[in-house]
Design an enzyme around this catalytic site. Structure first.
Site, short mmCIF file in Angstrom:
data_model
loop_
_atom_site.label_atom_id
_atom_site.label_comp_id
_atom_site.label_asym_id
_atom_site.label_seq_id
_atom_site.Cartn_x
_atom_site.Cartn_y
_atom_site.Cartn_z
N HIS A 82 28.77 71.85 64.78
CA HIS A 82 29.00 70.43 65.04
C HIS A 82 30.06 69.87 64.07
O HIS A 82 29.78 68.98 63.26
CB HIS A 82 27.70 69.62 64.93
CG HIS A 82 27.74 68.33 65.71
ND1 HIS A 82 26.65 67.78 66.31
CD2 HIS A 82 28.77 67.48 65.99
CE1 HIS A 82 26.99 66.64 66.91
NE2 HIS A 82 28.28 66.45 66.73
N ARG A 84 26.84 67.11 73.28
CA ARG A 84 25.47 67.22 72.78
C ARG A 84 24.86 68.49 73.34
O ARG A 84 24.97 68.77 74.54
CB ARG A 84 24.63 66.01 73.22
CG ARG A 84 24.94 64.71 72.46
CD ARG A 84 24.55 64.79 70.99
NE ARG A 84 24.84 63.57 70.25
CZ ARG A 84 25.97 63.34 69.58
NH1 ARG A 84 26.94 64.24 69.53
NH2 ARG A 84 26.14 62.20 68.92
N ILE A 129 37.32 60.55 74.82
CA ILE A 129 37.51 61.96 74.41
C ILE A 129 37.97 62.80 75.60
O ILE A 129 38.96 63.55 75.51
CB ILE A 129 36.23 62.54 73.77
CG1 ILE A 129 35.91 61.79 72.47
CG2 ILE A 129 36.41 64.03 73.48
CD1 ILE A 129 34.60 62.18 71.80
N ASP A 185 29.99 73.65 70.21
CA ASP A 185 30.01 73.05 68.88
C ASP A 185 28.70 72.31 68.62
O ASP A 185 28.52 71.73 67.53
CB ASP A 185 31.20 72.08 68.76
CG ASP A 185 31.33 71.51 67.35
OD1 ASP A 185 31.34 72.32 66.40
OD2 ASP A 185 31.37 70.27 67.20
N GLU A 193 19.58 71.08 66.95
CA GLU A 193 20.43 71.49 65.82
C GLU A 193 20.16 70.68 64.56
O GLU A 193 20.61 71.05 63.47
CB GLU A 193 21.91 71.30 66.20
CG GLU A 193 22.28 69.82 66.36
CD GLU A 193 23.74 69.55 66.64
OE1 GLU A 193 24.31 70.22 67.52
OE2 GLU A 193 24.30 68.64 65.99
N PRO A 224 27.87 61.45 77.11
CA PRO A 224 26.77 61.13 76.20
C PRO A 224 25.49 61.80 76.68
O PRO A 224 25.39 62.16 77.87
CB PRO A 224 26.66 59.60 76.32
CG PRO A 224 27.19 59.29 77.68
CD PRO A 224 28.23 60.33 77.99
C1 COI Z 1 29.29 61.60 67.11
O1 COI Z 1 30.05 60.82 66.53
O2 COI Z 1 28.65 61.25 68.13
C2 COI Z 1 29.13 62.96 66.61
O3 COI Z 1 28.75 63.82 67.36
C3 COI Z 1 29.37 63.21 65.14
C4 COI Z 1 28.13 63.53 64.37
C5 COI Z 1 28.35 63.31 62.90
C6 COI Z 1 26.90 62.78 64.79
#
Ligand code: COI
Length: 330
Positions: A293, A232, A154, A256, A261, A204
């Protein structure tokens, strides 16, 4: 082969149905997260698909193991909701998905542009026929340095897309990604904090990244820095972030994601009392954009999340291995 899929949404159903037909799967769909109340839906089924609201801790994993669950695939990239070490210790193997990075990368750049051009204030004003310019002067990307923290798929995609905007791009990551050779300069974290006008986080959630944006790291950043987080919420100590907005240390913020959340985002809570004071307070700032999100949420990504999760489970069962397997040492 039978699979129980939890947290299923209506928009996933057509994809599930097509993939299940093609892979010859018998599916059971549960629209709620997997927890101690929904555990009973798993009967004689070793293979489970979940997303991020099913929090699999050691105690739930022990119960899952006892009823014969052997493979769990999360339809998300992030897997911080699963205690992988405990899963492996209980004989359960875990995989995540690798949907394309473009949805989140596009969204990140949209937030950066909205913040740079003060779009929230402009939208508020136009809603009440206030078409004045005062206070809405923005900045152009080409005169700014953008710092990207985390250059996995990403982060690297954000960098590649940013090249069209003419900004200077600096990056920091644990490991260098050849995809960004020649387009971004790797620097230390402290140097990135010192030089970047805009910082976007693509990491992450781990013990090391938990609350990495805090009083100490904010102090190292430029005054008026713009921060974007589509990874996150737990990466940020929100009390410290709020204080930095109040002191104008942070010039604008796009989130986001938000700590805790889970029971708020992706639910319709219009008639509920929401118990998250920080979220309520921070969203009123004119220079803060919160979204629920949804950076991941594209047609393309949803297709990929479902198909890749089912493929992982089939691969575990039929070949005894899966290319997206997460090991507890990761
Ligand atoms: C992910 O794929 O890690 C996301 O943040 C999407 C979410 C639906 C958990």
């Amino acid at each position: 082969m039978k699979i129980v899929a939890f947290e299923t949404r209506n928009d996933e159903m057509a994809v599930f149905a097509k993939a299940a037909r093609e892979m010859n799967l018998e599916m059971i769909y549960i629209d709620r997260p997997l927890d101690s109340c929904t555990l009973h839906y798993i009967k004689d089924c070793p293979s489970i698909s979940i997303i991020g609201k099913s929090v699999l801790d050691e105690s739930l994993l022990a119960q899952l193991s006892q009823i014969g669950v052997r493979f769990i695939s999360t339809r998300s990239v992030g897997y911080d909701h699963i205690d992988v070490k405990a899963a492996n210790a209980h004989g359960i193997r875990v995989s995540n998905t690798h949907y394309g990075p473009d949805g989140v990368a596009d969204y990140t750049i949209m937030l950066v542009l909205m913040l740079l051009r003060k779009y929230k204030q402009a939208m508020w004003r136009s809603n009440v026929n206030d078409y004045s310019l005062v206070g809405l002067q923005g900045r152009e990307m080409r005169s700014l340095t953008i710092g990207i923290i985390g250059t996995g798929s990403i982060g690297a995609s954000v960098i590649q897309k940013l090249t069209g905007f003419g900004c200077k791009i600096i990056a920091h990551s644990n490991s260098e990604n050849p995809l960004i050779n020649g387009i971004a300069e790797y620097v230390t974290l402290d140097e990135l904090y010192r030089r970047a006008d805009v910082i976007s986080f693509h990491l992450p959630l781990t013990e090391k990244t938990f609350h990495m944006v805090n009083k100490a790291s904010l102090q190292k950043m430029k005054s008026g820095v713009i921060l974007v987080n589509c990874s996150r919420g737990e990466l940020m100590n929100i009390a410290d972030v709020i204080e930095a907005i109040e002191m104008s240390k942070i010039g604008a913020l796009g989130l986001d994601v938000f700590e805790n959340e889970k029971d708020i985002y992706h639910h319709d809570l219009r008639t509920n009392i929401i118990r998250n004071r920080e979220m309520a307070y921070i969203r009123q700032f004119p220079n803060v954009i919160l979204t629920q999100h949804i950076a991941f949420y594209t047609h393309e990504a949803v297709q990929n999340m479902v198909v890749s999760s089912l493929r992982s489970l089939v691969s575990f069962v039929e070949k005894g291995e899966c290319e997206n397997e997460i090991h507890s040492s990761n």
